[in-house]
Structures are given as C-alpha cells and as structure tokens.
Design a protein around this motif. Structure first.
Motif, short mmCIF file in Angstrom:
data_model
loop_
_atom_site.label_atom_id
_atom_site.label_comp_id
_atom_site.label_asym_id
_atom_site.label_seq_id
_atom_site.Cartn_x
_atom_site.Cartn_y
_atom_site.Cartn_z
N PHE A 47 0.80 -1.22 0.00
CA PHE A 47 0.00 0.00 0.00
C PHE A 47 0.84 1.28 0.00
O PHE A 47 0.29 2.37 -0.08
CB PHE A 47 -0.96 0.01 1.19
N ALA A 48 2.15 1.15 0.10
CA ALA A 48 3.00 2.35 0.10
C ALA A 48 2.91 3.04 -1.25
O ALA A 48 2.89 2.39 -2.29
CB ALA A 48 4.45 1.96 0.40
N ASP A 49 2.84 4.36 -1.23
CA ASP A 49 2.72 5.10 -2.50
C ASP A 49 4.08 5.46 -3.08
O ASP A 49 4.17 6.10 -4.11
CB ASP A 49 1.85 6.35 -2.34
N LYS A 50 5.15 5.02 -2.38
CA LYS A 50 6.51 5.23 -2.87
C LYS A 50 7.42 4.19 -2.22
O LYS A 50 7.06 3.59 -1.21
CB LYS A 50 6.99 6.64 -2.54
N PRO A 51 8.58 3.94 -2.81
CA PRO A 51 9.52 3.01 -2.18
C PRO A 51 9.87 3.48 -0.77
O PRO A 51 9.87 4.69 -0.48
CB PRO A 51 10.74 3.06 -3.10
N MET A 52 10.18 2.53 0.12
CA MET A 52 10.45 2.86 1.52
C MET A 52 11.83 2.36 1.93
O MET A 52 12.32 1.36 1.42
CB MET A 52 9.40 2.21 2.43
N THR A 53 12.43 3.07 2.90
CA THR A 53 13.69 2.64 3.49
C THR A 53 13.39 1.72 4.68
O THR A 53 12.25 1.66 5.16
CB THR A 53 14.51 3.84 4.01
N LEU A 54 14.41 1.03 5.16
CA LEU A 54 14.24 0.19 6.35
C LEU A 54 13.80 1.02 7.54
O LEU A 54 12.95 0.58 8.33
CB LEU A 54 15.54 -0.55 6.67
N ASP A 55 14.35 2.21 7.68
CA ASP A 55 13.97 3.09 8.78
C ASP A 55 12.49 3.45 8.72
O ASP A 55 11.79 3.40 9.73
CB ASP A 55 14.81 4.37 8.78
N GLU A 56 12.02 3.81 7.53
CA GLU A 56 10.61 4.17 7.37
C GLU A 56 9.70 2.98 7.69
O GLU A 56 8.68 3.12 8.36
CB GLU A 56 10.34 4.65 5.94
N MET A 57 10.09 1.80 7.22
CA MET A 57 9.30 0.60 7.52
C MET A 57 9.28 0.33 9.01
O MET A 57 8.23 0.00 9.58
CB MET A 57 9.88 -0.61 6.78
N GLN A 59 9.66 2.45 11.49
CA GLN A 59 8.82 3.43 12.18
C GLN A 59 7.35 3.10 11.99
O GLN A 59 6.57 3.15 12.93
CB GLN A 59 9.09 4.84 11.63
N GLU A 60 6.98 2.76 10.78
CA GLU A 60 5.58 2.47 10.47
C GLU A 60 5.08 1.23 11.20
O GLU A 60 3.96 1.18 11.70
CB GLU A 60 5.43 2.29 8.96
N MET A 61 5.94 0.23 11.29
CA MET A 61 5.53 -1.04 11.89
C MET A 61 5.93 -1.16 13.37
O MET A 61 5.64 -2.16 14.00
CB MET A 61 6.10 -2.21 11.10
N LYS A 62 6.63 -0.15 13.87
CA LYS A 62 7.09 -0.16 15.27
C LYS A 62 7.96 -1.38 15.55
O LYS A 62 7.80 -2.07 16.54
CB LYS A 62 5.90 -0.14 16.25
N MET A 63 8.89 -1.62 14.62
CA MET A 63 9.81 -2.75 14.74
C MET A 63 11.24 -2.24 14.53
O MET A 63 11.45 -1.19 13.93
CB MET A 63 9.48 -3.84 13.72
N SER A 64 12.19 -3.01 15.00
CA SER A 64 13.59 -2.62 14.87
C SER A 64 14.06 -2.71 13.42
O SER A 64 13.49 -3.44 12.60
CB SER A 64 14.47 -3.53 15.73
N LYS A 65 15.12 -1.95 13.13
CA LYS A 65 15.71 -1.98 11.80
C LYS A 65 16.21 -3.39 11.47
O LYS A 65 16.12 -3.85 10.34
CB LYS A 65 16.85 -0.96 11.72
N THR A 66 16.72 -4.10 12.49
CA THR A 66 17.19 -5.47 12.28
C THR A 66 16.05 -6.38 11.84
O THR A 66 16.20 -7.17 10.91
CB THR A 66 17.82 -6.01 13.58
N SER A 67 14.90 -6.26 12.51
CA SER A 67 13.73 -7.06 12.13
C SER A 67 13.27 -6.72 10.72
O SER A 67 12.92 -7.61 9.94
CB SER A 67 12.58 -6.83 13.10
N MET A 68 13.29 -5.43 10.40
CA MET A 68 12.90 -5.00 9.05
C MET A 68 13.86 -5.56 8.01
O MET A 68 13.45 -6.04 6.97
CB MET A 68 12.89 -3.47 8.94
N SER A 69 15.14 -5.52 8.34
CA SER A 69 16.17 -6.01 7.42
C SER A 69 15.98 -7.50 7.16
O SER A 69 16.05 -7.95 6.00
CB SER A 69 17.56 -5.75 8.00
N THR A 70 15.71 -8.26 8.21
CA THR A 70 15.49 -9.70 8.06
C THR A 70 14.26 -9.97 7.20
O THR A 70 14.29 -10.80 6.29
CB THR A 70 15.33 -10.35 9.44
N GLY A 71 13.17 -9.24 7.47
CA GLY A 71 11.94 -9.42 6.69
C GLY A 71 12.12 -9.05 5.24
O GLY A 71 11.68 -9.77 4.33
N VAL A 72 12.79 -7.93 4.99
CA VAL A 72 13.02 -7.49 3.61
C VAL A 72 13.91 -8.48 2.88
O VAL A 72 13.66 -8.81 1.72
CB VAL A 72 13.63 -6.06 3.57
#
Length: 187
Positions: A47-57, A59-72
């Motif tokens: 649903f994002a209207d533009k590409p997102m960085t790990l930091d933005e993800m 913040q949006e999901m209230k998860m750590s950058k490490t968790s975002m990195s693993t998921g991505v």
C-alpha cells in the motif's frame, strides 16, 4: 490521490480497510513460508505510495531496523520485493513486486525445483542401492519387499518428473495458455 489529500475521517476509514487487507495477507503468507510480521511488512509495502527505506518501515511497523532487514531480505529472496534506486537517496529503498502472477511463478518454481532435485537424487540413489541388494539376496520374501519398495520409488520418480514439467510451464509462462491470467466475465 495520496492519503494526505483525504480528510481525517476518510483517512481513518481507508486505513481500516488497508489494515484488514494487510492482516489477511500476513496470515496467508505462511503459504510462502513467511512469518506473520514479514507478511505484514509485505502488506505495508503493497500500500506504500513510494519506495520505503528500512527506517521508514521500522517506524511504520514499530519494529527494529534489524527485524525490518530480516523481513526485507526474506521478501527479496522470494522475489516479492525489489530494491530500487532513487536519485538523491543514499539509503536502500524497497518496493513490492506488484505482478502477483510472477511472484507465484518465481516462488513455487524456486521451491519446487529444489524439492524435485533433492527428492529425485535420493530416489534414484535408493533405487540403485535396492538393485544391488536385490541382486545379492537369495531370500525371496526379502526380494519381494525390496521390489515393492522400488516400485513405489519409481512411481515417486514419475511424479517428480511430472512436477519438473509443471515447473517448466511456470517458468516459460506456458501455464497462462492453459490457465489464463484473466477470465472473461460471464455474460
């Protein structure tokens, strides 16, 4: 139209609808061997209207950058997300792969091909091993058991060869000649 162009009530209503879809996507991503949180991440990017960085993800999901990195990384490996370049940005940006047909093809072709190769190797090696055993044994009851096991293994080989051909139809796109992407509406 962007989310900011909607009034507060419209934004809340749209977020509620999106959240419901993201929850459903997250729950069903186990089909791909993906965790619920990674499924939610995919939904966020969908649903994002533009590409997102790990930091933005994060913040949006209230998860750590490490968790975002693993998921991505998981989503990248499954070819469900793409890394994109944006002029002026030094951070990696990610966007969802919107071609769900291609995502399905890529995922199942990768997973099934690996399973086919592994299982065919094991089955073929086992059939050869049983060949030697059958040739060496003189006990008829043992021979019958070994021959029956071989028969079952050969049937399994036939199945995996069929699955290999199915994977070929996915990878070549030939599957869409058999099952079109869109079905014409019924009159």
């Amino acid at each position: 139209m962007s989310l900011e162009q909607l009034n507060e009530q419209e934004q809340a209503a749209l977020q509620k609808v999106r959240k419901r879809v993201i929850e459903a996507i997250g729950r069903n991503m186990d089909l791909y061997g993906v965790t619920l949180s990674t499924g939610h991440l995919y939904g966020l990017l969908f649903f994002a209207d533009k590409p997102m960085t790990l930091d933005e993800m994060g913040q949006e999901m209230k998860m750590s950058k490490t968790s975002m990195s693993t998921g991505v990384r998981t989503l990248l490996d499954l070819k469900m997300v793409n890394k994109v370049w944006e002029k002026g940005s030094r951070k990696d940006l990610y966007e969802v792969e919107y071609d769900w047909y291609q995502t399905f093809n890529d995922f199942f072709a990768i997973k099934w091909r690996k399973a086919v190769e592994t299982n065919l190797n094991v089955l073929r090696r086992s059939i050869l091993e049983l060949d030697k055993w059958i040739a060496e044994t003189e006990v008829e009851a043992v021979k019958r058991v070994l021959i029956e096991d071989q028969r079952k293994m050969r049937e399994a080989v036939e199945y995996y060869l069929w699955l290999d051909r199915l994977i070929d139809t996915l990878e070549s796109g030939e599957i869409y000649n058999l099952v079109p992407r869109q079905v014409e509406p019924k009159a």
